[in-house]
Motif scaffolding. Structure first.
Motif, PDB file in Angstrom:
ATOM      1  N   TYR A  25       0.862  -1.182   0.000  1.00 11.61           N
ATOM      2  CA  TYR A  25       0.000   0.000   0.000  1.00 11.61           C
ATOM      3  C   TYR A  25       0.897   1.229   0.000  1.00 11.61           C
ATOM      4  O   TYR A  25       1.482   1.592   1.014  1.00 11.61           O
ATOM      5  CB  TYR A  25      -0.896  -0.028   1.235  1.00 11.61           C
ATOM      6  CG  TYR A  25      -1.959   1.055   1.280  1.00 11.61           C
ATOM      7  CD1 TYR A  25      -3.235   0.826   0.778  1.00 11.61           C
ATOM      8  CD2 TYR A  25      -1.694   2.302   1.828  1.00 11.61           C
ATOM      9  CE1 TYR A  25      -4.211   1.794   0.821  1.00 11.61           C
ATOM     10  CE2 TYR A  25      -2.674   3.294   1.882  1.00 11.61           C
ATOM     11  CZ  TYR A  25      -3.929   3.033   1.374  1.00 11.61           C
ATOM     12  OH  TYR A  25      -4.900   4.007   1.422  1.00 11.61           O
ATOM     13  N   ARG A  61       1.666   5.302  -0.679  1.00  9.17           N
ATOM     14  CA  ARG A  61       0.926   6.565  -0.731  1.00  9.17           C
ATOM     15  C   ARG A  61       0.983   7.167  -2.131  1.00  9.17           C
ATOM     16  O   ARG A  61       1.974   7.051  -2.855  1.00  9.17           O
ATOM     17  CB  ARG A  61       1.419   7.541   0.319  1.00  9.17           C
ATOM     18  CG  ARG A  61       2.827   7.998   0.166  1.00  9.17           C
ATOM     19  CD  ARG A  61       3.212   8.866   1.325  1.00  9.17           C
ATOM     20  NE  ARG A  61       2.456  10.106   1.324  1.00  9.17           N
ATOM     21  CZ  ARG A  61       2.875  11.227   1.884  1.00  9.17           C
ATOM     22  NH1 ARG A  61       4.021  11.242   2.510  1.00  9.17           N
ATOM     23  NH2 ARG A  61       2.157  12.316   1.846  1.00  9.17           N
ATOM     24  N   GLY A  62      -0.105   7.801  -2.507  1.00  3.70           N
ATOM     25  CA  GLY A  62      -0.280   8.279  -3.870  1.00  3.70           C
ATOM     26  C   GLY A  62       0.738   9.315  -4.304  1.00  3.70           C
ATOM     27  O   GLY A  62       1.011   9.476  -5.486  1.00  3.70           O
ATOM     28  N   GLU A  63       1.313  10.026  -3.329  1.00  2.66           N
ATOM     29  CA  GLU A  63       2.265  11.076  -3.663  1.00  2.66           C
ATOM     30  C   GLU A  63       3.585  10.517  -4.170  1.00  2.66           C
ATOM     31  O   GLU A  63       4.386  11.239  -4.745  1.00  2.66           O
ATOM     32  CB  GLU A  63       2.545  11.953  -2.428  1.00  2.66           C
ATOM     33  CG  GLU A  63       1.393  12.844  -2.000  1.00  2.66           C
ATOM     34  CD  GLU A  63       0.459  12.136  -1.017  1.00  2.66           C
ATOM     35  OE1 GLU A  63       0.449  10.889  -0.979  1.00  2.66           O
ATOM     36  OE2 GLU A  63      -0.263  12.833  -0.290  1.00  2.66           O
ATOM     37  N   LYS A 101      -1.170  -1.254  -4.263  1.00  2.00           N
ATOM     38  CA  LYS A 101      -2.392  -0.465  -4.148  1.00  2.00           C
ATOM     39  C   LYS A 101      -1.969   0.956  -3.819  1.00  2.00           C
ATOM     40  O   LYS A 101      -1.109   1.171  -2.963  1.00  2.00           O
ATOM     41  CB  LYS A 101      -3.296  -1.009  -3.042  1.00  2.00           C
ATOM     42  CG  LYS A 101      -3.913  -2.339  -3.396  1.00  2.00           C
ATOM     43  CD  LYS A 101      -5.214  -2.167  -4.162  1.00  2.00           C
ATOM     44  CE  LYS A 101      -5.870  -3.509  -4.440  1.00  2.00           C
ATOM     45  NZ  LYS A 101      -7.175  -3.373  -5.066  1.00  2.00           N
ATOM     46  N   ILE A 102      -2.606   1.897  -4.487  1.00  2.00           N
ATOM     47  CA  ILE A 102      -2.199   3.284  -4.325  1.00  2.00           C
ATOM     48  C   ILE A 102      -3.141   4.011  -3.377  1.00  2.00           C
ATOM     49  O   ILE A 102      -4.355   3.984  -3.565  1.00  2.00           O
ATOM     50  CB  ILE A 102      -2.151   3.980  -5.699  1.00  2.00           C
ATOM     51  CG1 ILE A 102      -1.174   3.234  -6.602  1.00  2.00           C
ATOM     52  CG2 ILE A 102      -1.748   5.438  -5.556  1.00  2.00           C
ATOM     53  CD1 ILE A 102      -1.221   3.660  -8.037  1.00  2.00           C
ATOM     54  N   GLY A 103      -2.584   4.628  -2.369  1.00  2.00           N
ATOM     55  CA  GLY A 103      -3.371   5.373  -1.391  1.00  2.00           C
ATOM     56  C   GLY A 103      -3.908   6.662  -1.990  1.00  2.00           C
ATOM     57  O   GLY A 103      -3.585   7.029  -3.114  1.00  2.00           O
ATOM     58  N   ALA A 104      -4.735   7.347  -1.241  1.00  2.00           N
ATOM     59  CA  ALA A 104      -5.371   8.536  -1.800  1.00  2.00           C
ATOM     60  C   ALA A 104      -5.248   9.725  -0.866  1.00  2.00           C
ATOM     61  O   ALA A 104      -6.098  10.603  -0.842  1.00  2.00           O
ATOM     62  CB  ALA A 104      -6.828   8.244  -2.134  1.00  2.00           C
ATOM     63  N   GLY A 105      -4.178   9.748  -0.099  1.00  2.00           N
ATOM     64  CA  GLY A 105      -3.894  10.943   0.677  1.00  2.00           C
ATOM     65  C   GLY A 105      -4.728  11.079   1.928  1.00  2.00           C
ATOM     66  O   GLY A 105      -5.531  11.995   2.052  1.00  2.00           O
ATOM     67  N   ALA A 106      -4.572  10.150   2.853  1.00  2.00           N
ATOM     68  CA  ALA A 106      -5.198  10.306   4.155  1.00  2.00           C
ATOM     69  C   ALA A 106      -4.227   9.736   5.181  1.00  2.00           C
ATOM     70  O   ALA A 106      -3.858   8.569   5.100  1.00  2.00           O
ATOM     71  CB  ALA A 106      -6.526   9.562   4.218  1.00  2.00           C
ATOM     72  N   TYR A 107      -3.812  10.576   6.100  1.00  2.00           N
ATOM     73  CA  TYR A 107      -2.812  10.179   7.090  1.00  2.00           C
ATOM     74  C   TYR A 107      -3.278   8.971   7.880  1.00  2.00           C
ATOM     75  O   TYR A 107      -2.508   8.052   8.156  1.00  2.00           O
ATOM     76  CB  TYR A 107      -2.565  11.367   8.013  1.00  2.00           C
ATOM     77  CG  TYR A 107      -1.760  11.071   9.259  1.00  2.00           C
ATOM     78  CD1 TYR A 107      -0.408  10.732   9.165  1.00  2.00           C
ATOM     79  CD2 TYR A 107      -2.332  11.177  10.527  1.00  2.00           C
ATOM     80  CE1 TYR A 107       0.337  10.493  10.310  1.00  2.00           C
ATOM     81  CE2 TYR A 107      -1.590  10.933  11.670  1.00  2.00           C
ATOM     82  CZ  TYR A 107      -0.262  10.586  11.558  1.00  2.00           C
ATOM     83  OH  TYR A 107       0.460  10.358  12.696  1.00  2.00           O
ATOM     84  N   CYS A 126      -4.791   6.469   7.090  1.00  2.00           N
ATOM     85  CA  CYS A 126      -4.624   5.178   6.413  1.00  2.00           C
ATOM     86  C   CYS A 126      -3.279   4.532   6.684  1.00  2.00           C
ATOM     87  O   CYS A 126      -3.037   3.402   6.276  1.00  2.00           O
ATOM     88  CB  CYS A 126      -4.847   5.322   4.910  1.00  2.00           C
ATOM     89  SG  CYS A 126      -6.570   5.572   4.525  1.00  2.00           S
ATOM     90  N   SER A 157      -9.176   0.751   3.710  1.00  3.81           N
ATOM     91  CA  SER A 157      -8.910   1.448   2.463  1.00  3.81           C
ATOM     92  C   SER A 157      -8.595   0.447   1.339  1.00  3.81           C
ATOM     93  O   SER A 157      -9.048   0.612   0.209  1.00  3.81           O
ATOM     94  CB  SER A 157      -7.743   2.416   2.667  1.00  3.81           C
ATOM     95  OG  SER A 157      -7.437   3.078   1.482  1.00  3.81           O
ATOM     96  N   ARG A 193     -13.877   4.024   2.976  1.00  2.74           N
ATOM     97  CA  ARG A 193     -13.295   5.132   3.726  1.00  2.74           C
ATOM     98  C   ARG A 193     -12.318   4.551   4.741  1.00  2.74           C
ATOM     99  O   ARG A 193     -12.552   3.479   5.284  1.00  2.74           O
ATOM    100  CB  ARG A 193     -14.390   5.891   4.492  1.00  2.74           C
ATOM    101  CG  ARG A 193     -15.316   6.699   3.637  1.00  2.74           C
ATOM    102  CD  ARG A 193     -16.534   7.122   4.426  1.00  2.74           C
ATOM    103  NE  ARG A 193     -16.237   8.112   5.448  1.00  2.74           N
ATOM    104  CZ  ARG A 193     -16.401   9.424   5.301  1.00  2.74           C
ATOM    105  NH1 ARG A 193     -16.862   9.878   4.158  1.00  2.74           N
ATOM    106  NH2 ARG A 193     -16.115  10.257   6.262  1.00  2.74           N
ATOM    107  N   GLY A 194     -11.233   5.275   4.978  1.00  2.01           N
ATOM    108  CA  GLY A 194     -10.217   4.742   5.877  1.00  2.01           C
ATOM    109  C   GLY A 194     -10.531   4.964   7.339  1.00  2.01           C
ATOM    110  O   GLY A 194      -9.778   5.622   8.052  1.00  2.01           O
TER     111      GLY A 194
END
Ligand SMILES: Cc1cc2nc3c(=O)[nH]c(=O)nc-3n(C[C@H](O)[C@H](O)[C@H](O)COP(=O)(O)O)c2cc1C
Ligand code: FES
Lengths: 167, 533
Positions: B236, B238-240, B277-283, B285, B294, B299-300
């Motif tokens: 997993y 993070r998306g960044e 799996k790419i995260g979507a910017g939520a700490y 998670c 997630s 929702r995380g």
């Protein structure tokens, strides 16, 4: 909003998304990855797109909406051609990130979350890019700019605008 | 593969890309060919060496010479003088790790000082983009060893238990025990998840492992999958982290080609595959249960524990969630044994730890040193001390959920136990240094803003408490606060610790309490402004 009543146009963008969903939708828990792709295609996630995703994945609209609004990455408003994302994480904060943010707001004439009138820049904030050694840091689209000071920040924005007008 | 007398590493990371590393590399290769050195000198694009903000960097092996701030125009000089004639061009900025052949070490301090590299041992010596190089430098040896020596899953778990490896994601839970519990839990399908969400502000260690040595992570997850009985793993990310995702995916594809992942790993019949799996910017998670939610596409929101993921994880199946750095230790433990691992670090915290040194230091960057290294050494010997001759005021350890340490605690040893004795945490390994000019109330305000933004909103104490705290901190910062507000903040944070649903709300107390306890006078002064009115 009733899913059935939302008009979804049949165009290349929706077809591209449909193709992705057909290929990846069988994976368990595909929603977030599908939304990532949708945002890449459309630039943001307006209600029609969310409805489309809900319908294709056979999920309640509320679940899609809930996920879209939970994660920072997903946007429901259209954005400018370029996103200026300034990091306000702790490492950037001690190195004066809030001052850079002020400069950005002044130069662009918008507040965080806003888009310039000409739809060129959208201003946004982040918590940390993992580029903290270069603090303070901002990203313009996928490009990282570090060791910012007010002059350098202005220069970057102006250079990008000028490059655009030359083309 | 031919033998080269010299390797030149070209570290590629955000900083060096910005400074024009690709142009330097292009010229370097061109110049080397021109001089007919193509068979002797090899240019390798590597992961980062951990030095940031010093422009383009070149490291020449075997001399271990570092050139910093290299400009395209310097390349001729380096090739003609150093590579051809063996002389160091005196006009260029450089530092050398070893005293060799009369070269004087320029830096006893700074990031080029000797380190103990285990998880990052290879990431800067080979190209992470070429599996053949990875294999040639000992990659996937641990997987081979397990299968050729016919180690049972239980034996692998035992080995990890004996090594004393503890989770590097923050909590410090023994990895062997986690794996054992997952193995023993009932369930037809089990999962291993690599937590690469790295959300703690000021941390970028996992990113450098993902980018610098993605194959090591794959190797570790194959071993973990084998040990716990999982056939499927997720990373997993993070998306960044665009570059991390790209390099990781490429590594997975290559590993499949070489049958290191897939229906029968190394033709042993053991099936194991990985997916990103790419995260979507939520700490939030980054928390393992939120991460699992997630991953399921929701929702995380963190789950209530127990049950723990080891029994009820992804899709309610037994799941081991491990941090990137934790996993990156596994292959070397298998290769070199538990006893070797225990020679590093302290009794209760074996091994090394990666730290990111940031803020007002001379040399921000990343180091890997033994667990238990004194904080003072990290900041002053590696980070080069406080920048610009200013005085040290405080260090924030472990990111937003970390603690403010004052000067009198600079000699604390950086391991889970010693820090706990001093009411601090190791957290993610971020060391953020603040100089005398920094306002602690202002820093705390910035942290609380982060919390108010990142609370998942599921439980009332955290949802409301974070905003209450932020408001009080804002008033103090703006000179509108009252002295009583300081204790109200403490009270709120402590209430949140007791009543919040998940560790996010529970951890606000760490920065709030340490800031106020150690720098109370500053808060009182800030509040003092409004006493007249
Ligand atoms: C709010 C919050 C954020 C977290 N963020 C991370 C993270 O970014 N990376 C990570 O590995 N663990 C993070 N953790 C810890 C994980 O829950 C979990 O303990 C860890 O991934 C376990 O791996 P380990 O045993 O290898 O440390 C976080 C925990 C909380 C409560
Ligand atoms: S805190 Fe800004 S990049 Fe990490």
């Amino acid at each position: 909003m009733e899913t059935a009543q939302v008009h979804i146009p049949d165009n290349a963008e929706y077809r591209e998304l449909k193709k992705f969903i057909d290929e990846n939708g069988k994976e368990p828990g595909p929603l977030i990855q599908v939304l990532h792709r949708a945002q890449k295609i459309f630039g943001y996630l307006p209600p029609e797109v969310q409805h489309f995703v809900a319908r294709e994945l056979r999920l309640p609209f509320g679940q899609v909406y809930g996920v879209v609004t939970f994660y920072n990455f997903f946007r429901t408003e259209p954005i400018g051609d370029h996103i200026v994302n300034i990091c306000l994480g702790t490492a950037c904060h001690v190195k004066g990130a809030s001052e850079i943010l002020k400069v950005l707001e002044q130069e662009l004439g918008i507040r965080v979350g806003g888009t310039t009138q000409d739809r060129f820049y959208t201003l946004s904030t982040a918590r940390c890019f993992g580029a903290c050694g270069l603090a303070p840091v901002m990203m313009v689209d996928d490009e990282v700019y570090g060791r910012l000071n007010p002059q350098k920040t202005l220069q970057i924005l102006r250079d990008l605008r000028n490059a655009q007008t030359v083309n | 593969m031919s033998i080269y007398r010299t390797h030149i590493l070209v570290p590629v990371d955000e900083g060096t890309v910005q400074a024009g590393v690709f142009e330097v590399k292009r010229r370097l290769e061109q110049k080397i060919t021109e001089q007919g050195l193509g068979n002797e000198v090899k240019v390798v694009e590597s992961g980062t060496v951990g030095i940031v903000g010093k422009g383009v960097i070149l490291v020449v092996y075997p001399e271990r010479m570092y050139y910093t701030n290299v400009r395209p125009g310097d390349v001729s000089l380096i090739v003609e003088e150093h590579l051809l004639k063996g002389r160091i061009p005196p006009t260029l900025k450089y530092a050398s790790l070893d005293i060799q052949g009369g070269l004087k070490s320029l830096h006893n301090t700074g990031l080029t000082r000797e380190q103990k590299r285990v998880v990052l041992d290879k990431s800067w010596k080979m190209s992470p983009e070429d599996i053949r190089e990875v294999l040639a430098t000992g990659g996937y040896k641990a997987v081979e060893k397990i299968f050729t020596e016919k180690m049972t899953p239980e034996a692998v778990i035992d080995l990890i238990k004996q090594s004393g490896l503890r989770g590097r994601g923050g909590a410090g839970f023994p990895t062997g025990l986690k794996w054992e519990a997952t193995r023993k839990a009932a369930g037809d399908q089990k999962y291993i998840i690599c937590n690469a969400d790295e959300g703690e502000p000021g941390t970028f260690k996992d990113r450098l492992i993902l980018e610098g040595d993605p194959h090591k992570l794959i190797e570790a997850m194959v071993i973990g999958g084998y040990a716990i009985g999982a056939t499927k793993g997720y990373i997993y990310v993070r998306g960044e982290y665009g570059l991390s995702i790209q390099r990781m995916q490429q590594a997975i594809d290559q590993a499949r080609e070489y049958s290191l992942l897939g229906p029968s790993v190394l033709e042993t019949g053991f099936a194991f595959d990985l997916q990103i799996k790419i995260g979507a910017g939520a700490y939030i998670c980054g928390d393992e249960t939120a991460l699992i939610e997630s991953l399921e596409g929701k929702r995380g929101n963190p789950r209530i524990k127990p049950p723990y993921p080891v029994t009820n994880g992804l899709w309610q199946m037994p799941t081991a969630v491990n941090n990137v750095e934790t996993l990156a230790n596994i292959p070397e433990i298998v290769n070199r044994g538990a006893a070797w691992f225990r020679t590093m670090g302290t009794d209760k915290c074996s091994g090394t730890k990666v730290f990111t040194i940031l803020g007002h230091v001379e040399q921000p960057g990343l180091i890997e040193v033994e667990m238990g290294t004194p904080l003072r050494e990290i900041i002053f010997a590696y980070g080069g001390g406080v920048a610009g001759g200013k005085k040290f005021k405080a260090a924030l350890l472990g990111g937003a959920s970390g603690v403010f340490l004052p000067e009198k605690l600079l000699d604390v040893h950086m391991d889970f136990e010693s820090l706990k004795e001093n009411k601090a945490v190791l957290g993610s390994g971020a060391v953020l240094v603040m100089n005398e000019a920094t306002s602690i109330p202002d820093m705390l305000f910035s942290i609380l803003k982060f919390y108010a933004h990142e609370t998942c909103g599921q439980c009332a104490p955290c949802r409301i408490g974070t905003h209450q705290l932020l408001q009080l901190a804002w008033k103090l910062r703006e000179g509108q606060g009252r002295v009583e507000d300081i204790d109200t903040m403490l009270n709120l944070a402590e209430t949140m610790q007791r009543t919040s649903l998940c560790p996010l709300g529970q951890s606000v107390v760490a920065p709030v309490k340490s800031a106020i306890d150690n720098f109370r006078d500053e808060f009182e002064r800030a509040a003092g402004h409004s006493e007249i009115s």
